[in-house]
Design an enzyme around this catalytic site. Structure first.
Site, PDB file in Angstrom:
ATOM      1  N   ASP A  55       0.830  -1.200   0.000  1.00  0.00           N
ATOM      2  CA  ASP A  55       0.000   0.000   0.000  1.00  0.00           C
ATOM      3  C   ASP A  55       0.871   1.259   0.000  1.00  0.00           C
ATOM      4  O   ASP A  55       1.926   1.285  -0.625  1.00  0.00           O
ATOM      5  CB  ASP A  55      -0.926  -0.034   1.221  1.00  0.00           C
ATOM      6  CG  ASP A  55      -2.281   0.587   0.948  1.00  0.00           C
ATOM      7  OD1 ASP A  55      -2.337   1.816   0.795  1.00  0.00           O
ATOM      8  OD2 ASP A  55      -3.279  -0.150   0.892  1.00  0.00           O
ATOM      9  N   HIS A  89      -3.729   5.812   3.746  1.00  0.00           N
ATOM     10  CA  HIS A  89      -4.499   4.653   3.281  1.00  0.00           C
ATOM     11  C   HIS A  89      -3.973   3.341   3.854  1.00  0.00           C
ATOM     12  O   HIS A  89      -4.725   2.532   4.406  1.00  0.00           O
ATOM     13  CB  HIS A  89      -4.485   4.612   1.751  1.00  0.00           C
ATOM     14  CG  HIS A  89      -5.368   3.556   1.165  1.00  0.00           C
ATOM     15  ND1 HIS A  89      -4.939   2.273   0.911  1.00  0.00           N
ATOM     16  CD2 HIS A  89      -6.661   3.602   0.780  1.00  0.00           C
ATOM     17  CE1 HIS A  89      -5.932   1.574   0.391  1.00  0.00           C
ATOM     18  NE2 HIS A  89      -6.987   2.359   0.301  1.00  0.00           N
ATOM     19  N   SER A 255     -11.230  -1.804  -0.652  1.00  0.00           N
ATOM     20  CA  SER A 255      -9.987  -1.817   0.141  1.00  0.00           C
ATOM     21  C   SER A 255     -10.297  -2.285   1.556  1.00  0.00           C
ATOM     22  O   SER A 255      -9.593  -3.123   2.125  1.00  0.00           O
ATOM     23  CB  SER A 255      -9.381  -0.421   0.208  1.00  0.00           C
ATOM     24  OG  SER A 255      -8.793  -0.054  -1.001  1.00  0.00           O
TER      25      SER A 255
END
Length: 394
Positions: A55, A89, A255
């Protein structure tokens, strides 16, 4: 007035305003009760399992992740530490997998005793972030050679962003990871209501593509769907740490679903430490809440919505052969290249992930890519702000 990049990410990740303060964090994490997490944690907490998070990096200062994050590696900008996170994120995804709850005030991961191996695959600048597929390929191989058992890819590249050469290298990296006994999960994407493109790595043979369901265990409209979807998990109204400001925000995306699916896999694997990724995945597929209508696998939820408690608490599901990935036979001749029906169709209605009786017992999903488009211009209060959007499953 110029909008900051972090504030812009709120819209990119599908974030909503912070939940009401009167509601506790535990109440916001509705899927934990639905999945009977408290009962499962008496048997398995994911201890001994490491999840590689491919990520944007992971911020180790997050209270929920204290002592859980390994050194990792930045595969795009090697001089930078993977234990930093420019946009939050990767940190949000890691919390959903292994968060400690921060004394009841923060996010509790589904596998609270699992560890996180951060592998950065998105660059922090326009130049380094234009194409992150090579970084993803290298990260999969790095994870395959590491002690991590699970490879979480809360990201999705539409087929037109992956050239033929990259696709071949990506598949070889996946094959290598599977041969090393790893379990690979990836978000199906968040463009289900528009282009509904085939996305990679979810469509790579051997990778479990994850779509999202809501609190009624119904497939979300935003989830990309097609033959590359293997499982579904909760992915709507999922609390994560807000981007660019204090507090926690509700979010949606495949996600999130992918992260929760990885947490479920960690619980099962920790209970059966001698299994490998093929066996854990097979059990997840067998115990999933099946579609109530239509063919199996469903284009919307694959083999069903995850229900780890069926194995953790009831020992259901047969691991089968450690040498055979349950997806490769099913995907033989599958979505290795786009077709008009797969990449553009959105014909049938989303299906429920389980029957009414099953819905009281659990299953979740969530994850979706963020499309970062260069050159988008925001005009607010007479000010201009240029920002870069990248492909991410949020």
């Amino acid at each position: 007035m110029i909008i900051s990049l972090l504030a812009s990410l709120l819209a990119i990740m599908g974030l909503i305003a912070p939940a009401a303060t009167a509601e506790t964090m535990r109440e916001r994490q509705w899927y934990l009760d639905r999945m009977q997490a408290e009962s499962m944690w008496k048997v398995s907490t994911g201890k001994g399992i490491t999840v590689a998070v491919l990520d944007s990096g992971v911020d180790t200062s997050a209270p929920e992740l204290k002592g859980k994050v390994l050194e990792g590696k930045n595969l795009v900008e090697p001089s930078k530490d993977a234990r930093t996170d420019p946009d939050g994120h990767g940190t949000a995804i890691s919390m959903l997998i292994a968060g400690n709850g921060a004394g009841g005030q923060g996010i509790k991961g589904l596998a609270p005793d699992a560890r996180i191996l951060p592998l950065t695959v998105f660059g922090s600048t326009k130049e380094s972030g234009t194409n992150s597929v090579p970084g993803l390929i290298n990260a999969i191989r790095y994870a395959a050679d590491s002690d991590a058992q699970i490879i979480n890819m809360s990201l999705a590249f539409p087929y037109y962003q992956v050239n033929k050469t990259e696709l071949g290298k990506l598949q070889k990296a996946v094959d290598y990871a599977v041969s090393r006994g790893k379990l690979l999960l990836a978000g199906s994407g968040n463009d289900g209501e528009t282009s509904n493109d085939i996305t990679y790595p979810a469509a790579n043979k051997g990778v479990a593509g994850v779509s999202a369901v809501d609190s009624s265990l119904t497939a979300t409209k935003f989830s990309n769907h097609g033959s590359f979807v293997t499982l579904a998990a909760p992915g709507k109204d999922i609390p994560i740490r807000c981007i660019g400001k204090a507090g926690y925000c509700r979010s949606w995306g495949t996600s999130q679903a992918t992260a929760i699916a990885s947490g479920a896999a960690a619980l099962i694997w920790a209970k059966h430490p001698k299994w490998n990724g093929n066996q854990v995945l097979r059990v997840m597929m067998e115990t999933a809440g099946k579609p109530t209508e239509g063919k199996i696998p469903s284009r919307y939820i694959g083999y069903g919505t995850i229900r780890p408690r069926y194995n953790v608490l009831e020992n259901k599901g047969s691991p089968g052969s450690a040498d055979t990935n349950p997806l490769v036979p099913a995907q033989a001749g599958g979505p290795s290249s786009p077709s008009s029906s797969q990449s553009r169709s959105a014909s049938a209605s989303p299906q429920s992930g389980s029957s009414e009786s099953e819905a009281s017992e659990g299953g979740d999903d969530g994850a979706s890519p963020l499309l970062w488009i260069m050159g988008a211009v925001v005009v607010v209060g007479g000010g201009l702000f240029l920002f870069l959007r990248r492909r991410r499953a949020s």
